[in-house]
Scaffold this motif. Structure first.
Motif, PDB file in Angstrom:
ATOM      1  N   SER A   1       0.829  -1.193   0.000  1.00  0.00           N
ATOM      2  CA  SER A   1       0.000   0.000   0.000  1.00  0.00           C
ATOM      3  C   SER A   1       0.868   1.248   0.000  1.00  0.00           C
ATOM      4  CB  SER A   1      -0.945   0.015   1.202  1.00  0.00           C
ATOM      5  OG  SER A   1      -0.221   0.073   2.418  1.00  0.00           O
ATOM      6  N   GLY A   2       0.243   2.377  -0.286  1.00  0.00           N
ATOM      7  CA  GLY A   2       0.944   3.643  -0.332  1.00  0.00           C
ATOM      8  C   GLY A   2       1.008   4.189  -1.746  1.00  0.00           C
ATOM      9  N   SER A   3       1.868   5.156  -1.927  1.00  0.00           N
ATOM     10  CA  SER A   3       2.073   5.750  -3.242  1.00  0.00           C
ATOM     11  C   SER A   3       3.077   4.897  -4.009  1.00  0.00           C
ATOM     12  CB  SER A   3       2.564   7.190  -3.106  1.00  0.00           C
ATOM     13  OG  SER A   3       2.709   7.798  -4.373  1.00  0.00           O
ATOM     14  N   ILE A   4       2.559   4.078  -4.893  1.00  0.00           N
ATOM     15  CA  ILE A   4       3.380   3.087  -5.585  1.00  0.00           C
ATOM     16  C   ILE A   4       3.613   3.515  -7.027  1.00  0.00           C
ATOM     17  CG2 ILE A   4       3.589   0.683  -6.278  1.00  0.00           C
ATOM     18  CD1 ILE A   4       1.587   0.055  -3.980  1.00  0.00           C
ATOM     19  N   PHE A   5       4.874   3.685  -7.362  1.00  0.00           N
ATOM     20  CA  PHE A   5       5.251   3.998  -8.730  1.00  0.00           C
ATOM     21  C   PHE A   5       5.768   2.776  -9.471  1.00  0.00           C
ATOM     22  CE2 PHE A   5       5.731   7.911  -6.267  1.00  0.00           C
ATOM     23  CZ  PHE A   5       4.963   8.790  -7.011  1.00  0.00           C
ATOM     24  N   SER A   6       6.387   1.874  -8.734  1.00  0.00           N
ATOM     25  CA  SER A   6       6.911   0.670  -9.346  1.00  0.00           C
ATOM     26  C   SER A   6       7.137  -0.396  -8.290  1.00  0.00           C
ATOM     27  CB  SER A   6       8.222   0.950 -10.080  1.00  0.00           C
ATOM     28  OG  SER A   6       9.237   1.338  -9.168  1.00  0.00           O
ATOM     29  N   ILE A   7       7.002  -1.628  -8.698  1.00  0.00           N
ATOM     30  CA  ILE A   7       7.365  -2.775  -7.883  1.00  0.00           C
ATOM     31  C   ILE A   7       8.291  -3.633  -8.734  1.00  0.00           C
ATOM     32  CG2 ILE A   7       6.601  -4.788  -6.598  1.00  0.00           C
ATOM     33  CD1 ILE A   7       3.936  -3.419  -6.173  1.00  0.00           C
ATOM     34  N   TYR A   8       9.558  -3.646  -8.369  1.00  0.00           N
ATOM     35  CA  TYR A   8      10.549  -4.327  -9.188  1.00  0.00           C
ATOM     36  C   TYR A   8      10.457  -5.843  -9.025  1.00  0.00           C
ATOM     37  CZ  TYR A   8      15.043  -5.771 -11.096  1.00  0.00           C
ATOM     38  OH  TYR A   8      16.026  -6.389 -11.827  1.00  0.00           O
ATOM     39  N   SER A   9      10.333  -6.293  -7.790  1.00  0.00           N
ATOM     40  CA  SER A   9      10.240  -7.718  -7.515  1.00  0.00           C
ATOM     41  C   SER A   9       9.615  -7.924  -6.145  1.00  0.00           C
ATOM     42  CB  SER A   9      11.620  -8.388  -7.568  1.00  0.00           C
ATOM     43  OG  SER A   9      12.454  -7.902  -6.530  1.00  0.00           O
ATOM     44  N   MET A  10       9.159  -9.137  -5.910  1.00  0.00           N
ATOM     45  CA  MET A  10       8.613  -9.500  -4.612  1.00  0.00           C
ATOM     46  C   MET A  10       9.156 -10.872  -4.234  1.00  0.00           C
ATOM     47  SD  MET A  10       6.642  -7.025  -3.509  1.00  0.00           S
ATOM     48  CE  MET A  10       5.729  -7.853  -2.195  1.00  0.00           C
ATOM     49  N   THR A  11       9.506 -11.024  -2.966  1.00  0.00           N
ATOM     50  CA  THR A  11      10.019 -12.291  -2.484  1.00  0.00           C
ATOM     51  C   THR A  11       9.374 -12.643  -1.148  1.00  0.00           C
ATOM     52  OG1 THR A  11      11.916 -11.281  -1.345  1.00  0.00           O
ATOM     53  CG2 THR A  11      12.248 -11.985  -3.624  1.00  0.00           C
ATOM     54  N   TRP A  12       9.402 -13.917  -0.833  1.00  0.00           N
ATOM     55  CA  TRP A  12       9.023 -14.419   0.475  1.00  0.00           C
ATOM     56  C   TRP A  12      10.250 -15.012   1.148  1.00  0.00           C
ATOM     57  CZ3 TRP A  12       4.561 -13.732   3.102  1.00  0.00           C
ATOM     58  CH2 TRP A  12       3.427 -13.350   2.379  1.00  0.00           C
TER      59      TRP A  12
ATOM     60  N   ARG B   1      10.587 -16.199  -5.046  1.00  0.00           N
ATOM     61  CA  ARG B   1      10.687 -14.890  -5.660  1.00  0.00           C
ATOM     62  C   ARG B   1       9.877 -14.880  -6.940  1.00  0.00           C
ATOM     63  NH1 ARG B   1      15.963 -12.022  -8.530  1.00  0.00           N
ATOM     64  NH2 ARG B   1      15.087  -9.899  -8.604  1.00  0.00           N
ATOM     65  N   ILE B   2       9.254 -13.752  -7.217  1.00  0.00           N
ATOM     66  CA  ILE B   2       8.562 -13.580  -8.479  1.00  0.00           C
ATOM     67  C   ILE B   2       9.024 -12.278  -9.116  1.00  0.00           C
ATOM     68  CG2 ILE B   2       6.527 -12.513  -7.396  1.00  0.00           C
ATOM     69  CD1 ILE B   2       4.859 -13.950  -9.624  1.00  0.00           C
ATOM     70  N   LEU B   3       9.368 -12.360 -10.393  1.00  0.00           N
ATOM     71  CA  LEU B   3       9.823 -11.205 -11.140  1.00  0.00           C
ATOM     72  C   LEU B   3       8.644 -10.469 -11.759  1.00  0.00           C
ATOM     73  CD1 LEU B   3      12.899 -12.736 -13.006  1.00  0.00           C
ATOM     74  CD2 LEU B   3      12.802 -11.712 -10.728  1.00  0.00           C
ATOM     75  N   THR B   4       8.922  -9.286 -12.263  1.00  0.00           N
ATOM     76  CA  THR B   4       7.898  -8.508 -12.931  1.00  0.00           C
ATOM     77  C   THR B   4       7.299  -9.266 -14.114  1.00  0.00           C
ATOM     78  OG1 THR B   4       9.017  -6.463 -12.296  1.00  0.00           O
ATOM     79  CG2 THR B   4       7.387  -6.308 -14.048  1.00  0.00           C
ATOM     80  N   THR B   5       8.114 -10.070 -14.762  1.00  0.00           N
ATOM     81  CA  THR B   5       7.666 -10.859 -15.899  1.00  0.00           C
ATOM     82  C   THR B   5       6.761 -12.019 -15.509  1.00  0.00           C
ATOM     83  OG1 THR B   5       9.630 -12.258 -15.779  1.00  0.00           O
ATOM     84  CG2 THR B   5       9.749 -10.301 -17.181  1.00  0.00           C
TER      85      THR B   5
ATOM     86  N   TYR C   1       7.048 -15.946   8.436  1.00  0.00           N
ATOM     87  CA  TYR C   1       7.203 -15.686   7.012  1.00  0.00           C
ATOM     88  C   TYR C   1       7.090 -14.185   6.751  1.00  0.00           C
ATOM     89  CZ  TYR C   1       7.067 -20.621   5.856  1.00  0.00           C
ATOM     90  OH  TYR C   1       7.372 -21.963   5.746  1.00  0.00           O
ATOM     91  N   TYR C   2       8.048 -13.674   5.988  1.00  0.00           N
ATOM     92  CA  TYR C   2       8.120 -12.262   5.676  1.00  0.00           C
ATOM     93  C   TYR C   2       8.049 -12.048   4.169  1.00  0.00           C
ATOM     94  CZ  TYR C   2      10.194 -11.906  10.368  1.00  0.00           C
ATOM     95  OH  TYR C   2      10.442 -11.976  11.713  1.00  0.00           O
ATOM     96  N   CYS C   3       7.335 -11.029   3.756  1.00  0.00           N
ATOM     97  CA  CYS C   3       7.412 -10.636   2.363  1.00  0.00           C
ATOM     98  C   CYS C   3       8.359  -9.457   2.231  1.00  0.00           C
ATOM     99  CB  CYS C   3       6.035 -10.312   1.776  1.00  0.00           C
ATOM    100  SG  CYS C   3       5.157  -8.930   2.538  1.00  0.00           S
ATOM    101  N   PHE C   4       9.004  -9.387   1.107  1.00  0.00           N
ATOM    102  CA  PHE C   4       9.976  -8.347   0.807  1.00  0.00           C
ATOM    103  C   PHE C   4       9.712  -7.832  -0.597  1.00  0.00           C
ATOM    104  CE2 PHE C   4      13.863  -7.279  -1.467  1.00  0.00           C
ATOM    105  CZ  PHE C   4      14.400  -6.289  -0.672  1.00  0.00           C
ATOM    106  N   GLY C   5       9.815  -6.534  -0.760  1.00  0.00           N
ATOM    107  CA  GLY C   5       9.623  -5.973  -2.079  1.00  0.00           C
ATOM    108  C   GLY C   5      10.496  -4.769  -2.325  1.00  0.00           C
ATOM    109  N   VAL C   6      10.876  -4.604  -3.583  1.00  0.00           N
ATOM    110  CA  VAL C   6      11.563  -3.390  -4.009  1.00  0.00           C
ATOM    111  C   VAL C   6      10.493  -2.498  -4.606  1.00  0.00           C
ATOM    112  CG1 VAL C   6      13.389  -2.392  -5.408  1.00  0.00           C
ATOM    113  CG2 VAL C   6      13.673  -4.676  -4.411  1.00  0.00           C
ATOM    114  N   VAL C   7      10.092  -1.509  -3.845  1.00  0.00           N
ATOM    115  CA  VAL C   7       9.009  -0.618  -4.223  1.00  0.00           C
ATOM    116  C   VAL C   7       9.560   0.788  -4.371  1.00  0.00           C
ATOM    117  CG1 VAL C   7       6.726   0.257  -3.641  1.00  0.00           C
ATOM    118  CG2 VAL C   7       7.403  -2.052  -2.929  1.00  0.00           C
ATOM    119  N   ASN C   8       9.321   1.393  -5.510  1.00  0.00           N
ATOM    120  CA  ASN C   8       9.846   2.728  -5.798  1.00  0.00           C
ATOM    121  C   ASN C   8      11.364   2.783  -5.611  1.00  0.00           C
ATOM    122  OD1 ASN C   8       7.130   3.339  -6.109  1.00  0.00           O
ATOM    123  ND2 ASN C   8       6.955   4.334  -4.109  1.00  0.00           N
ATOM    124  N   THR C   9      12.034   1.715  -5.981  1.00  0.00           N
ATOM    125  CA  THR C   9      13.485   1.531  -5.920  1.00  0.00           C
ATOM    126  C   THR C   9      14.031   1.373  -4.505  1.00  0.00           C
ATOM    127  OG1 THR C   9      14.240   3.853  -5.837  1.00  0.00           O
ATOM    128  CG2 THR C   9      13.665   2.945  -8.011  1.00  0.00           C
TER     129      THR C   9
END
Length: 115
Positions: free
Chosen positions: A25-36, A50-54, A93-101
């Motif tokens: 949530s929040g002001s999201i411009f990009s999500i590069y990747s997400m991992t658990w 891990r899941i990539l943008t693709t 279990y933790y989620c991790f993301g690269v959000v807005n770089t």
């Protein structure tokens, strides 16, 4: 303002299933990747999936064939479907993301696999 909020953890019997969710949530411009990731008491935090943008996915060997990571891009949510759970899967279990770089971690959700 960006935050990752997890849900779906709980107590499950061996062989059972759980689905974890992580909403960004929040002001999201990009999500590069997400991992658990997961961390059991006394152990190092371990990368799980891990899941990539693709949409390409990667898994650690111990969960291959049992766990599935997926994304709902419209809702900025990542999921971890966990099947055939084993006691060894017990961890926070933790989620991790690269959000807005920038790097963001969720607060963690407890998964306990026990009979």
């Amino acid at each position: 303002q960006v935050q990752l909020v997890e849900s779906g953890g709980g107590l499950v019997q061996p062989g059972g299933s759980l689905r974890l969710s992580c909403a960004v949530s929040g002001s999201i411009f990009s999500i590069y990747s997400m991992t658990w990731h997961r961390q059991a008491p006394g152990k190092e935090r371990e990368w799980v999936a891990r899941i990539l943008t693709t949409g390409k996915t990667y898994y650690t060997d111990s969960v291959k064939g049992r766990f599935t990571i997926s994304r709902d891009n419209a809702n900025n949510t990542v999921y971890l479907q966990m099947n055939n759970l084993k006691p060894e899967d017990t961890a926070v279990y933790y989620c991790f993301g690269v959000v807005n770089t920038k790097d963001y971690w969720g607060q963690g959700t407890q998964v306990t696999v026990s009979s």
